[in-house]
Design an enzyme around this catalytic site. Structure first.
Site, PDB file in Angstrom:
ATOM      1  N   HIS A 111     -15.841  -1.012   2.531  1.00 58.81           N
ATOM      2  CA  HIS A 111     -14.496  -0.202   2.829  1.00 58.81           C
ATOM      3  C   HIS A 111     -14.630   0.270   4.333  1.00 58.81           C
ATOM      4  O   HIS A 111     -14.317   1.585   4.449  1.00 58.81           O
ATOM      5  CB  HIS A 111     -14.362   0.717   1.582  1.00 58.81           C
ATOM      6  N   THR A 148      -9.796  -3.204   4.461  1.00 55.88           N
ATOM      7  CA  THR A 148      -9.595  -1.852   4.564  1.00 55.88           C
ATOM      8  C   THR A 148      -8.206  -1.119   4.604  1.00 55.88           C
ATOM      9  O   THR A 148      -7.587  -1.209   5.802  1.00 55.88           O
ATOM     10  CB  THR A 148     -10.702  -0.952   5.426  1.00 55.88           C
ATOM     11  N   GLU A 149      -7.855  -0.373   3.721  1.00 56.73           N
ATOM     12  CA  GLU A 149      -6.160   0.462   3.975  1.00 56.73           C
ATOM     13  C   GLU A 149      -5.157  -0.447   4.571  1.00 56.73           C
ATOM     14  O   GLU A 149      -4.270  -0.042   5.371  1.00 56.73           O
ATOM     15  CB  GLU A 149      -6.712   1.702   4.721  1.00 56.73           C
ATOM     16  N   PHE A 150      -5.320  -2.028   4.126  1.00 59.08           N
ATOM     17  CA  PHE A 150      -4.282  -2.709   4.762  1.00 59.08           C
ATOM     18  C   PHE A 150      -4.408  -3.098   6.081  1.00 59.08           C
ATOM     19  O   PHE A 150      -3.264  -3.527   6.738  1.00 59.08           O
ATOM     20  CB  PHE A 150      -2.969  -2.464   4.048  1.00 59.08           C
ATOM     21  N   TRP A 295      -1.237   0.727   5.840  1.00 59.05           N
ATOM     22  CA  TRP A 295      -0.629   1.369   4.995  1.00 59.05           C
ATOM     23  C   TRP A 295      -0.362   2.929   5.088  1.00 59.05           C
ATOM     24  O   TRP A 295      -0.020   3.784   4.402  1.00 59.05           O
ATOM     25  CB  TRP A 295      -0.820   0.856   3.289  1.00 59.05           C
TER      26      TRP A 295
END
Length: 484
Positions: A111, A148-150, A295
């Site tokens: 991640h 990871t986190e878009f 995001w």
């Protein structure tokens, strides 16, 4: 059935670093996971399993035979923790992964923020590690990816496509979509892209308990009705899985909402589908995304992780650290995005969200991170070849870094290693250069902290700024050349 609804869940818990860690190169545990990472990780994981993962996954398992569909994106570091501390909960995810109505999504194993690195090599390594892990643990090979986190841009899109994925999730950012709807399939760098409907996602993830929201309380039948009346080929929703019981406790009604979501979707004639099912739709348009989107925060870009000087220093240092270690697992744990997220110093509503999720206040998070990284590097060097050349180039603990001052105070510039010191000599104010050189600070730091006598002597012999720059540049190039 009229509309199609696709819901995905981000499932991740990081390895948090030990609060207040101080480098001690001679004492302490040798196991890096015990040495650097907080004992609270087990406690937090078990709490999240109890409040969210176990009940939420059980609720979903009960509905799969009746048409409930969803996607899970589990980070590798979460799977590692569940294997150690919550194998029964991991078995629930295994059961879900075997069902035809569940799709497992690819991501980076750690991640991490490796997709923002100078090259994409490490990103590719971690994606492949994660793909292998999903095959080993769940018996599946992911076809769809979510970074990871878009985090997403043209470079990431092209790399994900080259890695063999059929599509990628990212955020339906307004300044990218402009007048378009997120409820269609798009394309970037030849890769099909599913752009999250953040309004309908945030209705669950951020507004579910907002009593001043005109739609409160949000019920499954109301939500299903909204989806049924939403125009487009499909409605793509993606949320943190911890929303279901951890961020919003059971008392809020969040479990009941998901318990009734499947039946209410059917009642509203909405078909629940998996991400790969969306690829049968035509591509609506193609985008170029030259700078990273995500995001996170109001900006929906990369600034949640790399904006301020602390984050940039940490980001630079962890990339350099690859040259100093053989223990890739620990090095990759240092790339987990949460470490950088904790260092954010944003204000307002975005700052409140960072504070809610953060393990430590931003400055303490930075100190801990840099001290852990310095300790890890120094303890790793003895195992490396040509250690005598690596040692002067290593990252320095935060208390030993060189802080550039002038006669009137700190300039805001700092060097955590020889490379950065050489770079700083070119940009710090002239009065700071003169101030430190006349006092002998530069030579003393090179001799006593970097432990590099050749550089210290060259610095002492320099008569002006240009000769200082030449001395530092020449020495660092000598060391790196010797390592090749």
């Amino acid at each position: 059935m009229n509309q199609r609804f696709c819901i995905g869940f981000e499932v991740h818990q990081p390895y948090r670093l030990k609060k207040g860690f101080k480098p001690d190169f001679t004492n302490g545990p040798d196991d890096p996971m015990e040495r650097y990472f907080d004992d609270a990780n087990k406690e937090i994981l078990l709490r999240v399993c109890d409040k969210c993962y176990e009940p939420a996954t059980s609720i979903i398992l009960d509905q799969l035979d009746d048409g409930f569909c969803c996607a899970f994106s589990l980070s590798g570091v979460l799977i590692e923790q569940m294997e150690r501390w919550a194998p029964d909960v991991l078995d629930l995810f295994r059961q879900a992964a075997q069902h035809k109505n569940v799709e497992m999504i690819g991501q980076t194993y750690f991640h991490s923020i490796s997709s923002l690195f100078w090259t994409m090599d490490e990103f590719c390594n971690q994606v492949n590690l994660h793909r292998d892990l999903l095959k080993d643990v769940f018996g599946v090979t992911p076809q769809v990816f979510e970074n990871t986190e878009f985090l997403f841009d043209n470079r990431i899109a092209a790399t994900v496509k080259d890695l063999g994925f059929k599509a990628c999730f990212t955020e339906g950012v307004d300044y990218i979509l402009e007048w378009r709807s997120p409820n269609y399939l798009y394309q970037c760098a030849g890769l099909p892209v599913i752009m999250r409907n953040f309004k309908l996602s945030d209705d669950i993830a951020f507004r579910f308990t907002c009593r001043d929201w005109d739609a409160w309380p949000l019920t499954a039948d109301r939500y299903a009705n909204w989806v049924s009346r939403t125009p487009g080929d499909f409605v793509p929703v993606f949320i943190d899985y911890e929303t279901i019981g951890e961020h919003y406790w059971v008392e809020t009604g969040i479990h009941e909402f998901f318990r009734h979501l499947g039946p209410e979707m059917r009642r509203s004639e909405v078909q629940m589908v998996k991400p790969s099912d969306l690829l049968s739709f035509p591509v609506h348009d193609e985008f170029s995304i030259p700078l990273p989107i995500s995001w996170a925060d109001a900006e929906k870009d990369g600034t949640a992780w790399i904006e301020n000087r602390k984050q940039k220093n940490a980001f630079r240092s962890v990339q350099r650290a690859e040259s100093f270690c053989k223990d890739k697992h620990t090095w990759r744990c240092m790339q987990i995005s949460d470490h950088f997220y904790y260092m954010s110093c944003k204000q307002g509503s975005c700052g409140e969200v960072h504070t809610y999720f953060s393990h430590q206040p931003e400055h303490e998070a930075f100190i801990t991170y840099m001290d852990v990284l310095a300790d890890f590097i120094e303890r790793s060097i003895p195992e490396m070849d040509k250690k005598e050349y690596l040692y002067p180039l290593r990252t320095i603990p935060i208390d030993d870094a060189f802080y550039f001052s002038s006669p009137v105070g700190y300039t805001g510039h700092v060097a955590f290693d020889m490379d950065q010191f050489a770079d700083m000599l070119q940009i710090v104010p002239s009065d700071s250069i003169t101030y430190h050189h006349q006092k002998g600070d530069f030579a003393s730091w090179c001799r006593n902290v970097l432990k590099d006598e050749p550089l210290a002597q060259a610095i002492e012999n320099a008569r002006n700024r240009q000769e200082l720059i030449l001395a530092a540049d020449t020495r660092r190039h000598e060391l790196w050349t010797a390592l090749k």
